[in-house]
Motif scaffolding. Structure first.
Motif, mmCIF file in Angstrom:
data_model
loop_
_atom_site.group_PDB
_atom_site.id
_atom_site.type_symbol
_atom_site.label_atom_id
_atom_site.label_comp_id
_atom_site.label_asym_id
_atom_site.label_seq_id
_atom_site.Cartn_x
_atom_site.Cartn_y
_atom_site.Cartn_z
ATOM 1 N N LYS A 17 0.882 -1.208 0.142
ATOM 2 C CA LYS A 17 0.008 0.125 -0.047
ATOM 3 C C LYS A 17 1.010 1.066 0.094
ATOM 4 O O LYS A 17 1.699 1.274 0.851
ATOM 5 N N GLY A 18 0.769 2.217 -0.785
ATOM 6 C CA GLY A 18 1.303 3.294 -1.007
ATOM 7 C C GLY A 18 1.909 3.531 -2.304
ATOM 8 O O GLY A 18 3.154 4.311 -2.259
ATOM 9 N N LEU A 19 1.797 2.756 -3.223
ATOM 10 C CA LEU A 19 2.647 2.769 -4.457
ATOM 11 C C LEU A 19 2.015 3.805 -5.548
ATOM 12 O O LEU A 19 0.903 3.535 -5.873
ATOM 13 N N LEU A 20 2.819 4.535 -5.992
ATOM 14 C CA LEU A 20 2.148 5.619 -6.996
ATOM 15 C C LEU A 20 2.800 5.325 -8.440
ATOM 16 O O LEU A 20 2.463 5.775 -9.489
ATOM 17 N N ASN A 21 4.227 5.101 -8.564
ATOM 18 C CA ASN A 21 5.267 5.126 -9.547
ATOM 19 C C ASN A 21 5.175 3.931 -10.228
ATOM 20 O O ASN A 21 5.456 2.958 -9.567
ATOM 21 N N PRO A 22 4.773 3.828 -11.399
ATOM 22 C CA PRO A 22 4.901 2.628 -12.321
ATOM 23 C C PRO A 22 6.481 2.031 -12.230
ATOM 24 O O PRO A 22 6.397 0.768 -12.585
ATOM 25 N N LEU A 23 7.216 2.795 -12.108
ATOM 26 C CA LEU A 23 8.642 2.319 -12.362
ATOM 27 C C LEU A 23 8.698 1.327 -11.027
ATOM 28 O O LEU A 23 9.707 0.553 -10.945
ATOM 29 N N ASP A 24 8.001 1.599 -9.836
ATOM 30 C CA ASP A 24 8.229 0.717 -8.611
ATOM 31 C C ASP A 24 7.466 -0.636 -8.729
ATOM 32 O O ASP A 24 7.725 -1.702 -7.789
ATOM 33 N N VAL A 25 6.667 -0.714 -9.774
ATOM 34 C CA VAL A 25 6.006 -2.012 -9.808
ATOM 35 C C VAL A 25 6.453 -3.549 -10.148
ATOM 36 O O VAL A 25 6.411 -4.175 -9.248
ATOM 37 N N PRO A 26 7.622 -3.460 -10.979
ATOM 38 C CA PRO A 26 8.412 -4.682 -10.878
ATOM 39 C C PRO A 26 8.907 -4.960 -9.852
ATOM 40 O O PRO A 26 9.257 -6.152 -9.619
ATOM 41 N N ARG A 27 9.658 -3.978 -9.088
ATOM 42 C CA ARG A 27 10.242 -4.415 -7.791
ATOM 43 C C ARG A 27 9.357 -4.964 -6.833
ATOM 44 O O ARG A 27 9.845 -5.840 -6.049
ATOM 45 N N ALA A 84 -1.162 -0.469 -15.987
ATOM 46 C CA ALA A 84 -0.628 -1.014 -17.135
ATOM 47 C C ALA A 84 0.667 -1.500 -16.726
ATOM 48 O O ALA A 84 0.990 -2.619 -17.650
ATOM 49 N N ALA A 85 1.617 -0.941 -15.959
ATOM 50 C CA ALA A 85 2.734 -1.631 -15.518
ATOM 51 C C ALA A 85 2.339 -3.141 -14.742
ATOM 52 O O ALA A 85 3.349 -3.991 -14.928
ATOM 53 N N VAL A 86 1.559 -3.331 -13.932
ATOM 54 C CA VAL A 86 1.038 -4.474 -13.401
ATOM 55 C C VAL A 86 0.834 -5.702 -14.625
ATOM 56 O O VAL A 86 1.017 -6.721 -14.559
ATOM 57 N N PRO A 141 -3.787 -8.156 -8.563
ATOM 58 C CA PRO A 141 -4.805 -7.212 -8.249
ATOM 59 C C PRO A 141 -4.311 -5.886 -7.861
ATOM 60 O O PRO A 141 -3.367 -5.700 -7.387
ATOM 61 N N VAL A 142 -5.020 -4.391 -8.398
ATOM 62 C CA VAL A 142 -4.744 -3.238 -8.252
ATOM 63 C C VAL A 142 -5.946 -2.565 -7.402
ATOM 64 O O VAL A 142 -7.076 -2.628 -7.970
ATOM 65 N N LEU A 143 -5.727 -2.179 -6.206
ATOM 66 C CA LEU A 143 -6.501 -1.535 -5.568
ATOM 67 C C LEU A 143 -6.509 0.069 -5.627
ATOM 68 O O LEU A 143 -5.199 0.342 -5.615
ATOM 69 N N LEU A 144 -7.315 0.902 -4.967
ATOM 70 C CA LEU A 144 -7.080 2.288 -5.024
ATOM 71 C C LEU A 144 -7.908 2.836 -3.486
ATOM 72 O O LEU A 144 -8.733 2.472 -3.317
ATOM 73 N N ALA A 174 -13.097 4.360 -10.589
ATOM 74 C CA ALA A 174 -11.774 3.677 -10.297
ATOM 75 C C ALA A 174 -11.768 2.232 -10.806
ATOM 76 O O ALA A 174 -10.828 1.733 -11.687
ATOM 77 N N ILE A 175 -12.698 1.586 -10.805
ATOM 78 C CA ILE A 175 -12.796 0.258 -11.530
ATOM 79 C C ILE A 175 -12.877 0.305 -13.067
ATOM 80 O O ILE A 175 -12.118 -0.486 -13.630
ATOM 81 N N ALA A 176 -13.414 1.361 -13.700
ATOM 82 C CA ALA A 176 -13.136 1.599 -15.022
ATOM 83 C C ALA A 176 -11.634 1.797 -15.468
ATOM 84 O O ALA A 176 -11.389 1.519 -16.588
ATOM 85 N N LEU A 177 -11.040 2.433 -14.723
ATOM 86 C CA LEU A 177 -9.689 2.661 -14.709
ATOM 87 C C LEU A 177 -8.752 1.512 -14.604
ATOM 88 O O LEU A 177 -7.432 1.888 -14.446
ATOM 89 N N GLY A 178 -9.178 0.438 -13.869
ATOM 90 C CA GLY A 178 -8.552 -0.785 -13.664
ATOM 91 C C GLY A 178 -8.369 -1.258 -12.333
ATOM 92 O O GLY A 178 -7.662 -2.218 -12.261
ATOM 93 N N ALA A 179 -8.906 -0.686 -11.486
ATOM 94 C CA ALA A 179 -8.814 -1.050 -10.037
ATOM 95 C C ALA A 179 -9.730 -2.272 -10.046
ATOM 96 O O ALA A 179 -11.103 -2.335 -10.543
ATOM 97 N N SER A 180 -9.276 -3.132 -9.112
ATOM 98 C CA SER A 180 -10.151 -4.297 -8.821
ATOM 99 C C SER A 180 -11.204 -4.003 -7.540
ATOM 100 O O SER A 180 -12.319 -4.585 -7.511
#
Length: 360
Positions: A232-242, A276-278, A283-286, A299-305
């Motif tokens: 919880k607390g991830l905003l940057n797509p560059l952090d997703v792979p890590r 997109a990075a995931v 699953p991605v929540l917001l 939020a769900i339309a933009l990809g959140a579960s």
């Protein structure tokens, strides 16, 4: 406690909260970091997204149900972790857990809950998650993990965006201090978290962050627990792979409600990039700024579960106790189903990017 009859939305609960609760507690619960730019933008981001309905859909088998981390989720609205529910109601987290069970809502219990995590897990029937802050001593972190495992929690929610507290001027000006009968009881006997004097200024880079967690710490946690770890607390797509390489089973796009670092983007604006990075791996929540059923839909339309709500829970708890929280959750669930119906979406999997307009 009596719920005023004109309390018919989450904003109404917030208005009543500000009328009833003492200024220092209001400042702690509602106060943003610094100038509140991010907190305001969390809300405004939903207003910038417009809905594009489809007509005459078949609703004979309509449902807001989904599967999240292997469990049936009746509605894509979860309770986010918030500290010290006893600040606003004597029964604290126990009342919140009862309301969650009545509305079949999953609750995330804070490390800084004012009620022992085992008691909260026992009182409810809906699944519970445990929010975790890494403690200064690794053995203390593992103690919390084992307690959550043994109490029947379904997941750990690791908060990564608050290695140090943000500058909360509103809270400082109000002079907030925890009352003597409210404390983070789950941390009794553990080493205290490092602190700094934000009011008067204090060096941060002189030992305060020597033991701050890293991606390796997350990887160690994922190896040590049988529970899925949601970051919880991830905003940057560059952090997703890590995060995924370290073992994260889910990601919550969150900026701590605008309470840690000001002027970071609204969570809804960050959501598409993280999704997109995931690329479907987890699953991605917001969370952040959700106040209407239409917000949940966007939020769900933009990809959140699913979405999580934090401050509205404390607003409702202060105004109406356990019935207030149950009423507030029911309002939001109902609004979301109304939005689905009017948008021509009978199931969650029919809510997609084509249903929203993000630029006019």
């Amino acid at each position: 406690m009596h719920i005023p009859p004109d309390t018919v939305s989450l904003d109404d609960y917030e208005r009543r909260f500000h009328e009833r609760v003492d200024a220092p507690i209001r400042a702690y619960i509602s106060g943003a970091a610094a100038d509140g730019v991010t907190q305001r933008d969390n809300r405004a981001a939903f207003d910038r997204v417009k809905l594009m309905p489809c007509a005459l859909a078949d609703f004979s088998n309509a449902s807001a149900r989904s599967i999240l981390l292997g469990e049936v989720l009746e509605s894509p609205i979860l309770i986010a972790p918030t500290a010290y529910h006893k600040l606003v109601y004597p029964a604290g987290e126990l009342a919140t857990a009862q309301a969650a069970s009545l509305t079949r809502t999953w609750m995330t219990v804070s490390t800084q809950a004012s009620t022992p995590l085992e008691e909260v897990a026992r009182i409810g029937s809906a699944p519970v998650w445990f929010q975790l802050y890494f403690q200064p001593r690794w053995e203390d972190t593992l103690t919390l993990v084992r307690r959550a495992e043994n109490a029947g929690y379904k997941a750990l929610v690791l908060t990564i965006d608050a290695t140090i507290s943000g500058v909360r001027n509103i809270e400082q000006r109000a002079g907030f201090r925890l009352p003597p009968d409210v404390r983070p009881v789950n941390l009794d006997g553990m080493a205290p978290m490092p602190t700094f004097d934000a009011r008067n200024g204090s060096p941060v880079f002189k030992g305060l962050l020597d033991n701050a967690p890293t991606w390796a710490t997350l990887q160690a946690l994922c190896r040590e627990t049988r529970l899925p770890v949601v970051v919880k607390g991830l905003l940057n797509p560059l952090d997703v792979p890590r995060a995924i390489e370290a073992g994260a089973a889910g990601i919550i796009v969150s900026n701590h409600g605008g309470r840690t670092l000001d002027t970071v983007p609204a969570t809804l604006d960050c959501l598409p990039g993280v999704v997109a990075a995931v690329n479907g791996a987890v699953p991605v929540l917001l969370d952040g700024g959700v106040r209407r059923g239409t917000d949940v839909f966007k939020a769900i339309a933009l990809g959140a579960s699913a979405v999580m709500i934090g401050q509205p829970v404390l607003h409702a708890l202060a105004v109406g106790g356990m019935p207030g929280v149950a009423h507030m959750l029911t309002l939001l669930q109902t609004e979301f189903e109304i939005a689905m119906a009017l948008m021509g979406c009978a199931t969650l999997d029919t809510i997609d990017r084509s249903k929203v307009i993000t630029a006019l």
